[in-house]
Design an enzyme around this catalytic site. Structure first.
Site, PDB file in Angstrom:
ATOM      1  CE  LYS A   1      80.115 -49.335  24.453  1.00  0.00           C
ATOM      2  NZ  LYS A   1      79.340 -49.408  25.322  1.00  0.00           N
TER       3      LYS A   1
ATOM      4  CE1 TYR B   1     101.141 -24.583  13.799  1.00  0.00           C
ATOM      5  CE2 TYR B   1     101.435 -26.980  14.056  1.00  0.00           C
ATOM      6  CZ  TYR B   1     100.914 -25.503  13.391  1.00  0.00           C
ATOM      7  OH  TYR B   1     100.530 -25.968  11.813  1.00  0.00           O
TER       8      TYR B   1
HETATM    9  C1  LIG Z   1      80.166 -50.195  26.039  1.00  0.00           C
HETATM   10  C2  LIG Z   1      79.926 -51.629  27.587  1.00  0.00           C
HETATM   11  C3  LIG Z   1      79.829 -52.864  27.727  1.00  0.00           C
HETATM   12  C4  LIG Z   1      81.564 -52.701  27.474  1.00  0.00           C
HETATM   13  O1  LIG Z   1      82.316 -51.724  28.508  1.00  0.00           O
HETATM   14  P1  LIG Z   1      83.799 -52.613  28.565  1.00  0.00           P
HETATM   15  O2  LIG Z   1      84.111 -51.979  29.896  1.00  0.00           O
HETATM   16  O3  LIG Z   1      84.137 -52.045  27.480  1.00  0.00           O
HETATM   17  O4  LIG Z   1      83.969 -53.989  29.171  1.00  0.00           O
HETATM   18  C5  LIG Z   1      78.969 -53.355  29.072  1.00  0.00           C
HETATM   19  N1  LIG Z   1      78.118 -53.291  28.734  1.00  0.00           N
HETATM   20  C6  LIG Z   1      77.036 -52.191  28.208  1.00  0.00           C
HETATM   21  C7  LIG Z   1      75.563 -52.288  28.625  1.00  0.00           C
HETATM   22  C8  LIG Z   1      77.888 -51.527  27.711  1.00  0.00           C
HETATM   23  O5  LIG Z   1      77.880 -49.820  26.983  1.00  0.00           O
END
Ligand SMILES: *Cc1c(COP(=O)(O)O)cnc(C)c1O
Length: 363
Positions: free
Chosen positions: A37, A255
């Site tokens: 994702k 800045y």
């Molecule tokens: C993003 C996600 C993961 C992965 O989690 P990590 O902490 O990056 O390993 C697993 N399960 C779900 C439902 C997620 O949304």
């Protein structure tokens, strides 16, 4: 000096493969959805898919159109929609392309069942709320869903939950107990574990695990570094020194003049700023590497530049290589350390890398 603005994100395919295999070694009895994702946590969805396509047991992401694009690119493994469907169109695509959809509420199940003809095979992950209180069915919702789905033929069901504190002291015990109580005498497949649970809680491995951050080589734990976990950084964010200033004691940098030199100093200006995705809240002292030496940032991060201390690196001048994070040409700076200094987590650093940053492919 380079011919273009020198910032780039170098992506190591070998490290990504290594980390996926490490997740599989931790959960040898389970299959693993590679979580890609958010554009593979900023590493590039297609690079991740191409790298893992021979080995990944499945891929997990959010948008239905991305899942369909994976199918159209020839990906035949299971593809999990982590938040399920958002529209009847998504629901039809789930049926047509054999996607696996999370179902986290009654309305989603109703949408799916009315959009997909009863004779079309369905693959669903029934997501249970076991304490995170974000998405998920309660005990009655699960019974309703099981009732509705058992009236269909050709349904593959997996029970799922997500841990809120697998990376911290509370751990998974409470949520795991609630999951088991809700699942009752369920004999089918289950999927529970994110990266933290994969690494720390074998009792959560079940049938499918869902590694995300560990694939990209950062640690899910605040107190254990990625290297100690055997993970390899996948992204190296690199740039170069594009300006050098010699300061007298009392001179200020950037800045707001938040950094004041206490003694004569040499500072380097790096082509990297918050518009590239570097965190603006990284304070003076955030680690950075120049020409193989670790040093620190000084002053405020601006949109396109930041400053670092070159006083003890006299050989570093215009064009000197800089590693902002990852294992780069100029040194190894764990993204987790930069994130901690900036009050965030590596997940956020990776996802924030801006489209204007060139991406280069290793190996
Ligand atoms: C993003 C996600 C993961 C992965 O989690 P990590 O902490 O990056 O390993 C697993 N399960 C779900 C439902 C997620 O949304």
């Amino acid at each position: 000096m380079s011919t273009t603005r020198p910032i780039q994100a170098r992506i190591s395919r070998q490290a990504l493969l290594h980390n996926y295999r490490l997740a599989k070694r931790h959960a040898p009895g389970a299959r693993a959805w590679a979580v890609i994702k958010a554009n593979a946590y900023g590493h590039g969805q297609w690079r991740a898919v191409e790298t893992l396509r021979e080995e990944a047991d499945g891929f997990a992401l959010l948008e239905c159109e991305n899942a369909v694009a994976l199918r159209e690119a020839g990906i035949t493994q299971p593809i999990l929609l982590l938040e399920g469907i958002f529209s009847p169109r998504d629901a039809r695509a789930v049926g047509e392309f054999g996607l696996t959809s999370v179902i986290h509420c009654d309305e989603q199940l109703e949408m799916l069942c009315s959009a997909v003809a009863p004779d079309v095979p369905l693959k669903v992950c029934l997501k249970l709320n076991t304490g995170m209180n974000r998405l998920g069915l309660d005990a009655e919702g699960l019974q309703r869903a099981l009732g509705i789905l058992s009236a269909r033929r050709n349904v593959e069901m997996t029970l799922m939950t997500h841990f809120a504190e697998a990376d911290g002291a509370p751990g998974v015990a409470g949520q795991l107990a609630r999951f088991r109580a809700m699942a009752g005498d369920w004999q089918g497949p289950v999927t529970l574990a994110n990266s933290a649970a994969i690494l720390r809680y074998p009792e959560t491995h079940g049938d499918w695990v869902r590694p995300g951050i560990m694939l990209y080589g950062a640690s899910p734990f605040a107190e254990t570094c990625a290297e100690a976990l055997g993970l390899q950084p996948v992204m190296a964010l690199e740039s170069e020194i594009i300006g050098v200033q010699t300061l007298a004691a009392g001179d200020r940098v950037g800045y707001g003049g938040t950094f004041v030199a206490e003694r004569p100093m040499r500072i380097g200006i790096v082509a990297c700023g918050y518009a590239d995705g570097y965190p603006r809240h990284a304070p003076t002292g955030t680690p950075i590497a120049v020409m193989g030496r670790r040093t620190r940032t000084v002053g405020r991060v601006s949109m396109d530049m930041l400053a670092c201390d070159l006083t003890d690196i006299p050989a570093a001048g215009l064009g000197a290589p800089v590693t902002l994070w990852g294992n780069g040409r100029a040194g190894n700076v764990p993204a987790d350390e930069v994130a901690t200094a900036a009050g965030t987590i590596a997940y956020e650093l990776f996802c924030a890398v801006a489209p204007r940053v060139l991406v280069a492919f290793d190996r």
